[in-house]
Each structure stands twice: as structure tokens, then as C-alpha cells.
Design an enzyme around this catalytic site. Structure first.
Site, mmCIF file in Angstrom:
data_model
loop_
_atom_site.group_PDB
_atom_site.id
_atom_site.type_symbol
_atom_site.label_atom_id
_atom_site.label_comp_id
_atom_site.label_asym_id
_atom_site.label_seq_id
_atom_site.Cartn_x
_atom_site.Cartn_y
_atom_site.Cartn_z
ATOM 1 N N CYS A 28 -36.076 -39.631 -8.721
ATOM 2 C CA CYS A 28 -34.924 -39.184 -8.155
ATOM 3 C C CYS A 28 -34.554 -37.704 -8.979
ATOM 4 C CB CYS A 28 -33.849 -39.905 -8.443
ATOM 5 S SG CYS A 28 -33.634 -41.853 -8.978
ATOM 6 N N CYS B 273 -22.041 -47.199 -8.433
ATOM 7 C CA CYS B 273 -23.192 -47.067 -7.395
ATOM 8 C C CYS B 273 -23.207 -46.411 -6.716
ATOM 9 C CB CYS B 273 -24.279 -48.260 -7.704
ATOM 10 S SG CYS B 273 -23.881 -49.615 -8.195
ATOM 11 N N ILE C 47 -27.496 -45.871 -0.594
ATOM 12 C CA ILE C 47 -28.528 -46.329 -0.140
ATOM 13 C C ILE C 47 -28.035 -45.094 0.809
ATOM 14 C CG2 ILE C 47 -30.328 -47.340 1.184
ATOM 15 C CD1 ILE C 47 -30.714 -49.554 -0.536
ATOM 16 N N LYS D 227 -22.956 -40.526 -5.316
ATOM 17 C CA LYS D 227 -22.089 -41.241 -5.267
ATOM 18 C C LYS D 227 -21.069 -41.007 -4.146
ATOM 19 C CE LYS D 227 -19.694 -44.779 -5.886
ATOM 20 N NZ LYS D 227 -19.989 -44.945 -4.637
ATOM 21 N N HIS E 195 -27.455 -40.393 -1.697
ATOM 22 C CA HIS E 195 -28.588 -40.278 -1.930
ATOM 23 C C HIS E 195 -30.108 -40.949 -2.464
ATOM 24 C CE1 HIS E 195 -31.057 -39.535 -6.459
ATOM 25 N NE2 HIS E 195 -30.585 -40.800 -7.046
#
Ligand SMILES: [Zn+2]
Ligand SMILES: [Zn+2]
Lengths: 153, 386, 153, 386
Positions: free
Chosen positions: B83, B207, B210, B329, B333
């Protein structure tokens, strides 16, 4: 004694968008081959691109290709990748389209010994309805109808 | 030796970009970075492409992205640091300029995660962990890794689920103000806490998303930078570190040692201290990650990250505004793009171009980008002054 | 109109050698848990390694673990990867072995509300003969026989 | 600015290494490079890992290799440039030292291709090509790409199947003398020509191997290098370029433009001309690739590569000894490792440590590493003198 190993499987199914060149795929279904032509710098792209790598314009025109092409180079693939294991051997050719671009595709309906650099080819759309597979391939150029993808010299 | 500046930025809309291929998406960001800098592809000396891969078709994406953007025959490589791939690309591009081998380098980050279904995306991300000893036997997921970290942090420091939720609330607030963000919806602490469990104690709103997205930044040597733009943003400090792959090999999993070490290097290189940072982009792949980043970057003492968000100190107007673009968030991402996009956001802030989300008088900005569960960390400090 | 996409599948089956730590896998089959211990610097490794990252020696001894461990942290995975879709939710824990290393494994046979940091666990070998699957897992520490992997408190 | 030298090399046995995991394999090379340089992991400033991936378990291999070799918490990234990944790692490591950010950098290359079966390996390699427009519709393979190039070269310049076979004969001869090589068997032109067709006109002996292997090289700044070793090998010139991904977009496919451009950059940086090169490692993934490399690197005129091997000019004692370690053809081609291993071989030659395969009085060496079908090229020139 057999040595221990860890077995592992990775399986990826993906779906790749073709939205911006949808017309190309529609064309194939209708038995037509389309390229894009940049309205700003005039460059022709096949495979078609929605943007022009040369001048960065995204104003592209669709042009229908004649399919007329001249053979540059070729190979016969005997050892194929896993996903093509049922297809080999197959002939892959690169030929120059009358409209400019060089194209890679299978060259079908020809005996290897009859292939010569510079020979006239026709790039034709290929549609296999039962597999819903759209593609294109080279055949020998000829004057009769080749709508079914077979060249009858 | 000469300094290096960011002289152009590009940042696509993040989200589900099923309208474009990965090449078309990267093109959007590259085009914008070129236009922003006033440069053409022929000015670029080297291109570094950040891409995690697996979600999209090309195993070797760099040549196809370069071809689509007319960047051949410029030299190129792909870099990957999970990442943190985007920051790895910025650092590699920096090296290439700083080494004197080229005057201008382009860092491109791109990821198209929506080309696979969610269970496959979870699988591909999980495989950034220790495939042999964690993924294959135990099906570890990335929410799972950070949940292990969160549980430990909560046990040690009393960090609460409410505090985690407060990070999400802040980042959704700023995401709602950012036209490039994937989500444009403010949320409440209650909503976040009541959302479904992904990997206990982390819930849906803890989380990151996607995402599909791309970003590009153009770096230039000091001489060139001054000719190209009146508003160069200088790279003042860089640091990078790694930590063990197997989580069990770490002495303390409530801290990311790689962040501690990478930020120390970057602070030392600049002479800047945490309190001098005006605005920061930190790696909030999960809410707990942002809280731990506050601590590991020195914005607060160890264990007081939860208190920092509870006091609102990381909002604009607080001690240190963090992720005021929405963060991973809420902005999204897209793995390979994230570090490059964080850089683009800090550049906007230091140029004073962040609009409603502008941190007043931002002179010094920091980008913190973590790879996997702290296996990699890259920290980069930017300044309006060189 | 539906937008065209290209569908593609990539399928990778791999086999990962475990030759140099074969004894570990044999041990699991026999219901034993082995770690490696560097003969040069004394460091203990679990999962076992054939080389020592600390002093670069490759002279490692095999030591049998008691399995005694103390819980550090845990999670309950609800959203699982594709290859674990039939297993979720599952509890993953990290615990510190008496012999030193911290280990990650599933924690089974426990209700989530009964889990507490610091609780005593037992790391036990797991062998599913019909699947030929060798692994290990945490259970609650107890004094009675747990050969079948079930903790009867 | 300061120079950069290679101060340590490691190179595992290439072949089917089903005795080790990728981590254990990389460890072998790293250990050797550390011992060769007399350094310890704590001396290393940054590690660059070259790995193509897909064949082995880790999607993100760098952290697991660093952990296994005790290199945490040093900074790291993975780089990928298809079959040129190894040289990309050497270039990135060079940049990191030359930029002044670190004194010592380690480039590690590793690949474990035998973890999958041959059809899968062919599939994963084929996907370095244009997945969208070549691989998915037409099942292009890497022998296929180079066969297209070979057919064109044969048509244009009269290059013969015998000449291709002669490259294989030479490289097998030297491979048989190299204990680290995968194959230790000399072959004849007849054997090569009569071997089974892989992608016509290329036959089994025209093609490189599927291999497992690792290599590592330690780079140091000028000051450090002089303290570390009495036999530093200096990096004198670097060049890199790309070409289009889609083969049809190239004007002439009988040449690799990326090689032409990358070598021009490297020659220009050093002031060295092709005739000054004493020994070269060129990218012979297929026999035709070596012949074209002779031409594109300037060792002979365009179209005369076939004649050069026919005259035996690329053997030791000839005008320019090429691949006297066996090359990718006989030594093996573990994708990510190859460029690093080529570097290790040139360093051995310039140190005079190549034993029976030593090129007498080798002062200047060249490494030529191609990614995919010419999509990438990296050229690096090394010298005993700086
Ligand atoms: Zn144009
Ligand atoms: Zn030891």
C-alpha cells in the site's frame, strides 16, 4: 521419502471495462472493423484508443477499416500458455493495414509453407455467437465473400 | 547537492471507475500532471509506475501505461511496496533526479481494484501479508491484521471504539468536501459504531474502501523547477523503513516501528519537528492506523492518539490537521495510487489551492504511507520553502 | 445498453518446497510441534526457519515446543478472502509461546466473550487426514487430553 | 558528485531449486554478497528487490525476503521491469547511493519459476506482453514474440537458423564451464536445429530456460567503497529506455529501439565506445535476441549479427566475448534475478575471478538487460577504473 510441499491455488476472474471503445466491439458484432483517428493530429489507432498518446487529445473519430493489409512477420506457436492449451499450434502474424497501423492477430486458413512476407492479407471480424467471443483474424486476401471468416480462393 | 521539487500534480476521481481501463485511468492523471507543470512527455526523463497488481490485466503494467500516454521511449520501472507503492515511486523518482541522471521524473500511481469481486480483492490484499505462515493457513485479511493491532492498542491504552469512529467521522466530513473523493457522505459516531463487523473490533466504517484511481506527480531538479513554476513545492525530507513480515516477530504490535524510524529519518534530514508540521496526510487504511500514526509520527505521546482525535486536534483549526482530503477512508485507497495522491494533496495544500479544505498558512506538509501491516513505511516532508 | 467488457481468468496452482523444514511437517503429523533454535546465537524461531536471520548461521537445532502460550491479541474475521469463504467467521490470535516467539494461529473452541488478553493458551498440532492438511491452532489451556484438538474444560 | 562501486556479489546455483523456498534462495545470495563485501545487514542503507512474481507465493515479496535475511528495519521496495527487473534494481540502488541518501544499497534479484507447471509459467510470462490486445485474444507467448522478431530479421537480413543455433552452441559451451549454470552440456548446431519447435522458427535450443535462482550485489559510495575493498568495480555509465507494449506500434521489429537508446545514453555518460568493451553480458533470452543485441549495442553493423557469431567473434579471444557465463540460455533465466546475476558475472570478470571463463585483461564490462520483448532496456557499463 517424498519431500513436503505446501500446495496453493490463486484464482482471479476479472472484467475489464471497454466502455470508451464500445463502438469497436459493436462493430465486430456487425462484421465491421473500426479504428480511431485523432481529430487533432490525424493519427490512426488500431487497436483503437479513446485518447491520443501523440497529442493528448481525447477527440477521436471512428473510421471503418478496409481490412486490407500486408504481411510483415509471423510465427507458429507450438508450446502454448495454459489458457490456450487446446488451440496450439496457431499462427500469429503482424501485418500492416492500408490505413497505417500494424496489427497482430491469428492468421488462419493457410498452410505454413504458403506464407510469405509481403503477401496480401485481409483482417476480418470474427464473432462466435455461442461463446459470445468477438475477435478478428487475418485471412488471405481474396475477392469472394468471406463473411463467415473462411477464405475461398 | 541540488534540491528537488514537485512541479506538477494530477489526481483522478477515485471510486468505482468502470468507465475506463487502467491505461485510460492512468492517462487522466498523467495528462493533468503534464498540464499542471506545462511540460510535455518529451521533457520527462524517467517514469516510475506504482501498482500493486493482481486486480487488473497487466502483470507488467508500466510499458502499457507509458505507451498509452505517449511516454515511450523514456526509461521506466514499476515499483511495489504494497500500500506504500505510491510513496516508493515518489522516492525512486526523487532519487533519479537527485542522482543527477535526469532533470525531470514522473511518478505515476494507479490501481483498478473493481475489476475483481470483493472476495477476490480481499484475497489479493490478504496476500500482501505472510502468504506462507499467515494467509494460506489462516486466511488473514487486511482488516484482520489491523484488528489484531487495534485489539492490542485498546487493551494497552484504553483506546475506544468511539475514538476509532471519530476518525471515520472526521475523514468522511472532509471527503464530503472533496470532489475527487469516492464517498461524499458525512457520518455520525453512532452510525460508524453500529455498522457491520468486518474483522472485530473493526467495523465497516473503520475500513478503507476498494477503489479505482490514479495520480501522478512531476518532480524536477532545482534549476528546472524554478524555470517551470513560481510555486514549486520542495521535497525537504525523506525516510523509509521496514518491519518484519510475520506479525508475530514484532516485539510490540500496538506501534508501527517502520513509521517511527522512517519519520525520524525524515525529521532529521529537515531539522523539522512534529510540531512544525502544518498539515499531514497519514495512512488511514483503518481508523486505528490513523490513531497509531498520530503517535508514531510524534503528533502526540504514545497511547494518546485516541485522545487527540477526541479533542478534535486533527481537524482544520486543531493542533495538526490530518487527512483533510478525506483520507484513504473516504477519498478512497486505490493501492498503488494512494501515496502519489497523498503527495498531490499536500502540494495543493502548500500551494494554497485546497479550496474549502485549505489549512491556513500551510508551509510544511507531511506524507505518511504504510505498506501492508507496517511492513513498509515511507515518510516525506514537503515545504513551500526549500 | 450494457457496456462491453473483456472477461479474463488467471488460475495459478503452485507447490512451495518445504524441504529444509521437513521435520516440522513430520512433527505435526506425529502430533508434535517443533521450532528451530540457532546453535550459534541461541535464537528460537517459530514458524521454524532453516537459516538464522540474526547471525546468518544455518546450523539450527530442532526443539519440541510445549505449546504453552499467553494470549496477546485477537480478532474475529467476518469478511473473508475468496479461498476462505466457507470458513468465516473465524478467530485469529497472536500469543506468546513460553519458548519465546509470538505465534499467529486460529483460536478455536472458545466463545468470543470469554477471550481475555493474558489468558493461557495451548498451541496444538492439527492434522486432518482426509484433507491431508497439517496445521496448528490455539485452544484454551487445560489439563485434560486434547489430542483430538478439542479442549474439554 | 561521488562515484558508486560494486563491493560485493552473491549468485546462487541456477536450476530447479525445489530444495528451497524463495526466501531461503534469496538468503543464499544475500549471505554471499555480505560475506564478499565483509559487511553486515546493519551496514546496508536500503534494499531493492527485483522479482517478477506470480510463480511464487508472495504478492509482495520484499518484506519476507528482508525478514528472512535479517535486514529489517532497513528501507526497501520491490522493482519490476519484466525480465529487466534485476537491472532496474541495480539502477534504483545506484540512484539511492548517488543521491546521497544512503552510502550502501543492496540490489537483490530472485525468482522461483518451478513452483508452477510449464503451461502456467508460459502463461505468466506471456502476460508480460500486451494482455488486452495480444495475450487474451491470441495467446502470445514469449518464444512467440521473439519468433516474430526472428522471422522479420531473417527476412530482412538473411539471418539463418544455423546462425541462431551457433549462439546456443557458444552459450552452452560456456555454461558447461560454469558451476552455477543450470545446464552443463555442450551441444552441436545439428542438435539445436533438430530440436523440437517451440514457436517457429525458434526451437528448443533457441530458448532460455525456466529457472529458479537468486543474486545480490552490494553498491557503495566512493568513500565507503575504497574502505570496504581493494577491488571495487565502478559503475561508469547507465542508460534505460522503453518501447511500445503493443508490438504492432513499432516501426521496425527487427531491432530493439530501447537497446539502441539505452546503450547510447550509457556510452555517452562514460565516453566509452562499443569497441572499448572487453566483455559483455547481453540479454539472450532467445538466440535471436543475442544476435540483435550485437547490432543494437554497436558491436557490429545492423544486420551483421549473424555473421558476428558465425565468425566466432563473441567467443573469448574474439572481438567481443559475450555471455561467457553461459548466458540466460544455458546458465538460466530466473526472471527477477537475471540482471543482478549478469552484474555479478561482469564484476567477477573485471576482478579477474572468472577462472576458466576469464576474459584476459578485462577492464570494461557491459550489462544489457531487456524486459519483455524490448518494452524495457537497461544498459550498465562497469570499469576497473572509475
Ligand atoms: Zn492526436
Ligand atoms: Zn543465530
Amino acid at each position: 521419502m517424498e519431500q513436503p510441499t505446501i500446495k496453493n491455488t490463486l484464482n482471479i476472474d476479472m472484467e475489464i471495462p471497454q466502455t470508451r471503445i464500445a463502438k469497436f466491439w459493436e462493430g465486430l458484432k456487425q462484421g465491421k472493423l473500426f479504428a480511431t483517428k485523432c481529430t487533432k493530429c490525424g493519427e490512426t489507432y488500431f487497436p483503437p484508443t479513446a485518447d491520443c498518446p501523440r497529442c493528448y487529445s481525447s477527440n477521436m473519430n471512428w473510421i471503418e477499416l478496409t481490412g486490407d493489409a500486408e504481411l510483415i512477420t509471423w510465427t507458429i506457436v507450438h508450446v502454448s500458455p495454459k489458457s490456450f492449451s487446446q488451440h496450439s499450434p496457431y499462427i500469429i502474424a503482424i501485418a500492416k493495414l492500408k490505413e497505417g497501423p500494424n496489427v497482430m492477430a491469428w492468421f488462419t486458413g493457410i498452410k505454413p509453407e504458403d506464407i510469405k512476407a509481403g503477401m496480401k492479407l485481409k483482417l476480418v471480424p470474427k464473432y462466435i455467437p455461442e461463446k459470445e467471443k468477438l475477435s478478428y483474424e487475418f485471412i488471405q486476401s481474396c475477392n469472394i465473400n468471406f463473411r463467415d471468416g473462411v477464405c475461398r480462393l | 547537492m541540488g534540491k528537488v521539487a514537485v512541479v506538477g500534480i494530477g489526481h483522478t476521481k477515485f471510486g468505482k471507475r468502470s468507465d475506463v481501463t487502467i491505461r485510460e485511468l492512468a492517462f487522466e492523471a498523467i495528462k493533468e500532471a503534464l498540464e499542471d507543470s506545462g511540460l510535455t512527455p518529451s521533457d520527462v526523463g524517467f517514469a516510475v509506475v506504482a501498482n500493486y497488481g493482481g486486480f487488473s490485466e497487466d502483470m507488467c503494467p508500466a510499458p502499457y501505461i507509458l505507451e498509452y500516454a505517449g511516454l515511450n521511449p523514456k526509461g521506466a520501472m514499476r515499483v511495489e511496496a504494497a500500500c506504500a507503492s505510491g510513496s516508493a515511486a515518489v522516492h525512486a523518482a526523487y532519487w533519479s533526479v537527485r542522482s543527477g541522471l535526469t532533470d525531470i521524473a514522473l511518478a505515476i500511481g494507479v490501481e483498478k481494484m473493481f475489476q475483481v469481486d470483493t472476495p477476490t480483492a480481499v484475497e489479493l490484499l490478504g496476500r500482501a501479508g505472510d502468504v506462507l505462515w499467515e494467509f494460506i493457513p489462516f486466511g488473514t485479511t487486511f482488516p484482520g491484521y489491523y484488528a489484531l493491532i487495534a485489539t492490542d492498542h485498546m487493551n494497552k491504552y484504553g483506546t475506544t471504539e468511539e475514538q476509532l469512529a471519530m476518525v471515520a467521522v472526521k475523514n468522511h466530513k472532509y471527503g464530503a468536501m472533496n470532489p475527487l473523493a469516492q464517498l461524499h457522505r458525512e457520518i455520525t459516531v453512532e452510525e460508524a459504531i453500529n455498522s457491520r463487523v468486518i474483522a472485530w473490533p473493526l467495523k465497516l466504517y473503520d475500513c478503507c474502501l476498494i477503489s479505482d484511481g490514479a495520480a501522478a506527480v512531476m518532480l524536477a531538479s532545482e534549476d528546472k523547477a524554478k524555470k517551470i513554476t513560481d510555486t514549486p513545492v520542495w521535497i525537504r525530507g525523506l525516510g523509509s523503513a521496514t518491519d518484519t513480515g510475520y506479525l508475530g516477530r514484532r516485539k510490540d504490535i500496538s506501534t508501527l516501528q517502520a513509521t517511527v524510524l522512517a519519520s525520524k529519518q525524515a525529521y532529521k534530514m529537515t531539522g523539522i519537528e512534529p510540531k512544525d508540521v502544518d498539515v499531514a496526510e497519514v495512512h488511514d487504511c483503518f481508523t486505528i492506523a490513523e490513531i497509531i500514526a498520530y503517535e508514531d509520527l510524534g503528533f502526540c505521546k504514545k497511547g494518546e492518539g485516541g485522545k487527540l482525535i477526541e479533542e478534535g486536534q486533527t481537524y482544520i483549526g486543531g493542533k495538526i490537521p490530518v487527512n483533510v482530503d478525506g483520507g484513504l477512508k473516504s477519498k478512497g485507497h486505490p493501492i498503488g495510487a494512494s501515496g502519489v495522491a497523498m503527495t498531490a494533496e499536500i502540494v495543493k495544500q502548500l500551494r494554497g489551492e485546497a479550496g474549502k479544505r485549505q489549512v491556513p498558512k500551510a508551509e510544511v506538509g507531511l506524507v505518511h504511507n504504510v505498506g501492508a501491516a507496517g511492513q513498509f513505511c515511507y515518510v516525506t516532508i514537503y515545504g513551500r520553502e526549500g
